[in-house]
Enzyme design. Structure first.
Site, PDB file in Angstrom:
ATOM      1  CD  GLU A 167      -2.835  -1.453   2.290  1.00  0.00           C
ATOM      2  OE1 GLU A 167      -2.799  -0.615   3.198  1.00  0.00           O
ATOM      3  OE2 GLU A 167      -3.576  -2.438   2.292  1.00  0.00           O
ATOM      4  CG  ASN A 208      -0.444  -6.584  -2.100  1.00  0.00           C
ATOM      5  OD1 ASN A 208      -0.991  -7.102  -3.086  1.00  0.00           O
ATOM      6  ND2 ASN A 208      -0.955  -6.650  -0.882  1.00  0.00           N
ATOM      7  CG  HIS A 244      -9.688  -5.707   0.108  1.00  0.00           C
ATOM      8  ND1 HIS A 244     -10.008  -6.873   0.770  1.00  0.00           N
ATOM      9  CD2 HIS A 244      -8.361  -5.512   0.300  1.00  0.00           C
ATOM     10  CE1 HIS A 244      -8.928  -7.354   1.356  1.00  0.00           C
ATOM     11  NE2 HIS A 244      -7.913  -6.551   1.084  1.00  0.00           N
ATOM     12  CD  GLU A 273      -4.517  -7.850   0.887  1.00  0.00           C
ATOM     13  OE1 GLU A 273      -5.417  -7.178   1.434  1.00  0.00           O
ATOM     14  OE2 GLU A 273      -3.307  -7.629   1.054  1.00  0.00           O
ATOM     15  CG  ASP A 275     -12.667  -9.072   0.775  1.00  0.00           C
ATOM     16  OD1 ASP A 275     -12.525  -8.022   0.104  1.00  0.00           O
ATOM     17  OD2 ASP A 275     -12.297  -9.163   1.958  1.00  0.00           O
TER      18      ASP A 275
END
Ligand code: G2I
Length: 512
Positions: A167, A208, A244, A273, A275
């Site tokens: 990040e 990432n 996300h 990641e 979702d």
């Protein structure tokens, strides 16, 4: 530098697992003739591996003692990422005092289950122990380099890929402020990558971030950064797109074109990641949108050769980070809080080329409840009490239903007598037999299979208890204590290790 290493991810359980899967199916059909087909489909990872990708999940140490959870984690997924236990606040809480115990639990789990591990994460502004932020700027670089070096060296050979920097960007594409950025400017990123490469030359090194899945200011910034790093010869293998997603925010803009532009730089890309959260309560429309987002992510990764795999940010709503971070939102994962697959799971399966698994609630919604009617675990009989409850909104025809209770035979004869001692629905309608597991698992080389000659279970109705009993024909003793489906509770409770099938499709429970 990336191409030769790709085989480390490509070397999955794929082909052998597929062959084993086929063998299992054949054995199950010939030995038991039972409704094994749907129950023994390829896993998500096997389906992905057949396409040259991996399919993984995040996990976390407090979740692993949940046996039903870790059974799925260990079987359905070919890669795991520790959700917290390799972060700086865990691994170096006090300067110079390294603690890899929790991360080691994750790498041990992966080794036991033939999984690869993505290391997450070496340098991040969050979950950073206070001492880092308190350092004078002149001492941050040395502390960062030491941290990266110690951790990457510790996990050398166990972690296939590292999120070296996590990040680094703000939403507008400017660099995010952090003790590292303050001390070194954006050079901290190259410094961290070089240190990680020196400590583990075989690990694939990633940057990432979230909200870089589609074309936009933030992914443009990442693109510019990685291009510069590659031009400067900094060791970098891939870009991780966290993904996300949220039903209410739409699907990322041109995800495939965005992924492809990173791939065209010679980098791997991973969805790290995934979702898809929503405003609760879930309804049919949001659920359908969620399934479509999961499906589109899978299709996008399949369409981009350098997309090497997908990791979901844990696979079940039971352990999602979403509700505590976004109050009122949730239901973001592939499995519900009871570890049953949701429609999104079917969407992923079919996008990966698998058959639909009925995760849309398909054939009927039943749950099994169990009690042990037997406090003697080392005598010559097993006495499970089982009842079925219809949790759905339509009646279920019991002649389509089978139930399995798994146990181990220990030594002795291989033939069995089975009994229904009492049930309010009448034992004459209940069928029972013992079958040999196609492939024996821990605690489960045989199972008692219960079926029904007829009848129907209305929505909300229960069969009432079915008192079952079995023995070996030579009357030798069992040791029930290690039996997969055995529990010690003496009153009826939901039991995920009693597995229920309708028309051959698993609708409740976790297989051994
Ligand atoms: O926030 C979702 C993810 C976004 N990308 C980076 C990931 O590292 C991040 O993961 C989450 C974990 O899933 C959460 O479990 O990172 C959170 C922290 O930023 C994690 O939450 C923290 C809680 O905030 C803490 O209160 C708790 O002590 O988990 C900690 C350990 O359970």
């Amino acid at each position: 530098m990336s191409s030769p290493k790709r085989s480390r991810h490509g070397r999955t359980r794929g082909l052998p697992a597929l062959l084993i899967g086929a063998l299992t199916l054949a054995l199950a059909v010939t030995l038991t003739g039972g409704p094994a087909t749907a129950a023994q489909q390829d896993t998500l990872h096997e389906l992905a591996a057949a396409q040259g990708k991996y399919f993984g999940s995040a996990t976390d140490n407090p979740e692993l003692p949940d046996a039903a959870y870790s059974a799925i984690l260990g079987s359905e997924f070919g890669q795991i990422t520790p959700g917290n236990s390799m972060k700086w606040d865990t691994t170096e809480p006090v300067q110079g005092q390294f603690d890899f115990a929790k991360g080691d639990v994750i790498t041990d789990f992966a080794a036991q289950h033939g999984q690869t591990v993505r290391g997450h994460t070496l340098v991040w502004h969050s979950q950073l122990p206070g001492w880092v932020g308190a350092l004078p700027s002149a001492r941050v670089e040395a502390a960062m380099t030491r941290h990266v070096t110690e951790e990457a060296a510790h996990y050398r050979g166990e972690v296939t890929a590292w999120d070296v920097v996590n990040e680094p960007f703000n939403e507008d594409g400017t660099f995010r402020s952090s003790p590292f950025y303050t001390a070194m400017g954006s050079d901290y990123i190259a410094t961290a990558l070089r240190a990680a490469h020196a400590a583990d030359p075989d690990a694939e090194l990633y940057l990432n971030d979230y909200n870089i899945e589609g074309l936009g200011a933030k992914s443009d910034a990442m693109y510019t950064l990685v291009k510069e790093l590659l031009d400067e010869g900094v060791p970098l293998d891939g870009v991780g797109m966290q993904a996300h997603l949220a039903v209410q925010y739409g699907f990322p803009n041109q995800m495939r074109a965005n992924m492809q532009r990173f791939a065209d730089l010679g980098l791997d890309v991973a969805v790290t990641e995934l979702d898809v959260r929503m405003e609760l309560p879930a309804d049919a429309a949001k659920t359908a949108t969620q399934s479509s987002y999961y499906r589109q992510v899978v299709e996008t990764c399949l369409a981009v050769e350098r997309c090497i795999g997908i990791t979901v940010w844990d696979y079940t709503d039971k352990y999602s980070w979403v509700p505590s971070t976004f109050p009122g939102q949730g239901s973001a994962n592939l499995y519900d809080e009871n570890l049953l697959p949701k429609p999104a799971h079917s969407a992923v399966r079919t996008a990966l080329g698998g058959e639909d698994d009925g995760g849309d609630g398909g054939p009927g919604a039943l749950k099994a409840q169990y009690r042990s009617s037997d406090s003697a675990t080392r005598d010559n009989q097993i006495k499970p009490g089982v009842q079925l409850v219809n949790t759905g909104s339509t009646a279920v025809s019991l002649s389509d239903v089978t139930v399995r209770y798994w146990f181990t035979s220990e030594n002795g004869a291989s033939s069995y007598s089975t009994w229904c001692d009492w049930s309010p629905i009448g034992c004459s309608t209940v069928t029972h037999r013992v079958a040999t597991a196609g492939i024996p698992k821990a605690g489960a080389d045989h199972y008692l299979e219960v079926g029904f000659r007829g009848g129907s279970l209305a929505p909300g109705a229960s069969t009432g208890e079915i008192q079952l009993r079995l023995n070996k024909t030579d009357w030798s003793n069992f040791d029930e204590s290690d039996d997969y489906s055995h529990g010690s509770g003496t009153s009826y409770a939901d039991a995920l290790k009693i597995v229920v099938y309708v028309g051959g499709e698993r609708v409740w429970g976790i297989e051994p």
